[in-house]
Scaffold this active site. Structure first.
Site, PDB file in Angstrom:
ATOM      1  N   HIS A  20       0.840  -1.207   0.000  1.00  0.00           N
ATOM      2  CA  HIS A  20       0.000   0.000   0.000  1.00  0.00           C
ATOM      3  C   HIS A  20       0.878   1.261   0.000  1.00  0.00           C
ATOM      4  CE1 HIS A  20      -3.133  -2.624   2.253  1.00  0.00           C
ATOM      5  NE2 HIS A  20      -3.669  -2.367   1.079  1.00  0.00           N
ATOM      6  N   LYS A  44     -15.580  -8.147   4.745  1.00  0.00           N
ATOM      7  CA  LYS A  44     -14.509  -8.957   5.344  1.00  0.00           C
ATOM      8  C   LYS A  44     -14.425  -8.687   6.848  1.00  0.00           C
ATOM      9  CE  LYS A  44     -11.638  -7.932   1.326  1.00  0.00           C
ATOM     10  NZ  LYS A  44     -10.451  -7.182   0.904  1.00  0.00           N
ATOM     11  N   ARG A  93      -1.744  -5.801  -8.529  1.00  0.00           N
ATOM     12  CA  ARG A  93      -0.674  -6.772  -8.312  1.00  0.00           C
ATOM     13  C   ARG A  93      -0.678  -7.695  -9.516  1.00  0.00           C
ATOM     14  NH1 ARG A  93      -2.901  -7.520  -2.327  1.00  0.00           N
ATOM     15  NH2 ARG A  93      -4.682  -6.985  -3.589  1.00  0.00           N
ATOM     16  N   SER A 131      -2.812  -7.720   2.709  1.00  0.00           N
ATOM     17  CA  SER A 131      -3.134  -7.654   4.139  1.00  0.00           C
ATOM     18  C   SER A 131      -3.556  -9.024   4.649  1.00  0.00           C
ATOM     19  CB  SER A 131      -4.273  -6.668   4.385  1.00  0.00           C
ATOM     20  OG  SER A 131      -3.923  -5.383   3.939  1.00  0.00           O
TER      21      SER A 131
HETATM   22  P1  ADP Z   1      -9.767  -3.730  -0.830  1.00  0.00           P
HETATM   23  O1  ADP Z   1     -10.490  -4.558   0.195  1.00  0.00           O
HETATM   24  O2  ADP Z   1     -10.534  -2.506  -1.272  1.00  0.00           O
HETATM   25  O3  ADP Z   1      -9.180  -4.497  -1.981  1.00  0.00           O
HETATM   26  P2  ADP Z   1      -7.072  -3.532   0.207  1.00  0.00           P
HETATM   27  O4  ADP Z   1      -6.630  -2.821   1.451  1.00  0.00           O
HETATM   28  O5  ADP Z   1      -6.876  -4.996   0.139  1.00  0.00           O
HETATM   29  O6  ADP Z   1      -8.574  -3.099   0.032  1.00  0.00           O
HETATM   30  O7  ADP Z   1      -6.360  -2.871  -1.044  1.00  0.00           O
HETATM   31  C1  ADP Z   1      -6.523  -1.511  -1.380  1.00  0.00           C
HETATM   32  C2  ADP Z   1      -5.894  -1.263  -2.739  1.00  0.00           C
HETATM   33  O8  ADP Z   1      -4.480  -1.455  -2.664  1.00  0.00           O
HETATM   34  C3  ADP Z   1      -6.368  -2.206  -3.841  1.00  0.00           C
HETATM   35  O9  ADP Z   1      -6.398  -1.484  -5.057  1.00  0.00           O
HETATM   36  C4  ADP Z   1      -5.307  -3.263  -3.892  1.00  0.00           C
HETATM   37  O10 ADP Z   1      -5.229  -3.873  -5.166  1.00  0.00           O
HETATM   38  C5  ADP Z   1      -4.073  -2.412  -3.623  1.00  0.00           C
HETATM   39  N1  ADP Z   1      -2.976  -3.200  -3.075  1.00  0.00           N
HETATM   40  C6  ADP Z   1      -2.948  -3.910  -1.939  1.00  0.00           C
HETATM   41  N2  ADP Z   1      -1.752  -4.524  -1.771  1.00  0.00           N
HETATM   42  C7  ADP Z   1      -0.997  -4.188  -2.855  1.00  0.00           C
HETATM   43  C8  ADP Z   1       0.316  -4.519  -3.311  1.00  0.00           C
HETATM   44  N3  ADP Z   1       1.080  -5.343  -2.621  1.00  0.00           N
HETATM   45  N4  ADP Z   1       0.722  -3.992  -4.486  1.00  0.00           N
HETATM   46  C9  ADP Z   1      -0.088  -3.192  -5.211  1.00  0.00           C
HETATM   47  N5  ADP Z   1      -1.336  -2.857  -4.848  1.00  0.00           N
HETATM   48  C10 ADP Z   1      -1.795  -3.332  -3.692  1.00  0.00           C
END
Ligand code: ADP
Length: 167
Positions: A20, A44, A93, A131
């Site tokens: 992030h 979630k 990703r 996460s």
């Molecule tokens: P959500 O539940 O909305 O997917 P996340 O916290 O999992 O929330 O992710 C928020 C954003 O950050 C999403 O666009 C996700 O693809 C991106 N993201 C999360 N981890 C990574 C990473 N390691 N590399 C690139 N983008 C990421």
């Protein structure tokens, strides 16, 4: 000359990872400012409350004046409009992210055509960081220090100990 171009970076951030933060740093190369928006209405099951997630992000971005951390519920596009954002920032990703992100961007575009969705790619060292994987590994007693900021590693240790320790 032109007005500030702000993007919203929405997500669950449960908890924030170095993936992030990589997207946040790249986003600041493109936009004048970012609003990191922690979604409070996620289906979630969260390990951290929305306030805790906001605090962990604030600590990790270290008071950068171009970054605001907030939480929101309800429709993202309405939040984006209220904030005067020109774009929604999302991270990509692997291919596995694409289908869901494409659906969401298309839906958001039909709801509010003037807000663009912008995708950025994190550095390859973060390709497999999520996460949920971080939480799973930490719960099993694994070391996640390479994938999260120090404050998050500590918060994970405390939360897992409160819940009866690593399994
Ligand atoms: P959500 O539940 O909305 O997917 P996340 O916290 O999992 O929330 O992710 C928020 C954003 O950050 C999403 O666009 C996700 O693809 C991106 N993201 C999360 N981890 C990574 C990473 N390691 N590399 C690139 N983008 C990421």
């Amino acid at each position: 000359m032109s007005k500030e171009r702000i993007a919203i970076y929405p997500g669950s951030f449960d908890p924030v990872t170095l993936g992030h933060l990589d997207i946040i740093h790249r986003g600041l190369e493109v936009f004048d400012g970012l609003v990191i928006a922690v979604a409070t209405n996620v289906a979630k099951k969260a390990m951290f409350t929305a306030d805790e997630r906001v605090e962990l992000i604030q600590e990790a971005v270290g008071g950068d004046p171009r970054v605001v951390v907030d939480h929101f519920d309800g429709l993202l596009v309405e939040y984006a409009r209220d904030r005067g954002a020109v774009a929604v920032l999302r991270g990509l990703r692997a291919v596995s992210d694409f289908d869901f992100e494409f659906q969401m961007a298309s839906m958001n575009r039909s709801l509010l055509p003037e807000v663009q969705t912008v995708f950025l790619m994190a550095g390859e060292e973060h390709f497999y960081v999520s996460s949920s994987l971080v939480k799973e590994v930490a719960q099993l007693g694994g070391d996640v220090a390479h994938h999260v900021p120090p404050g998050v590693a500590e918060a994970l240790r405390i939360r897992i100990a409160e819940r009866g320790g690593a399994r």
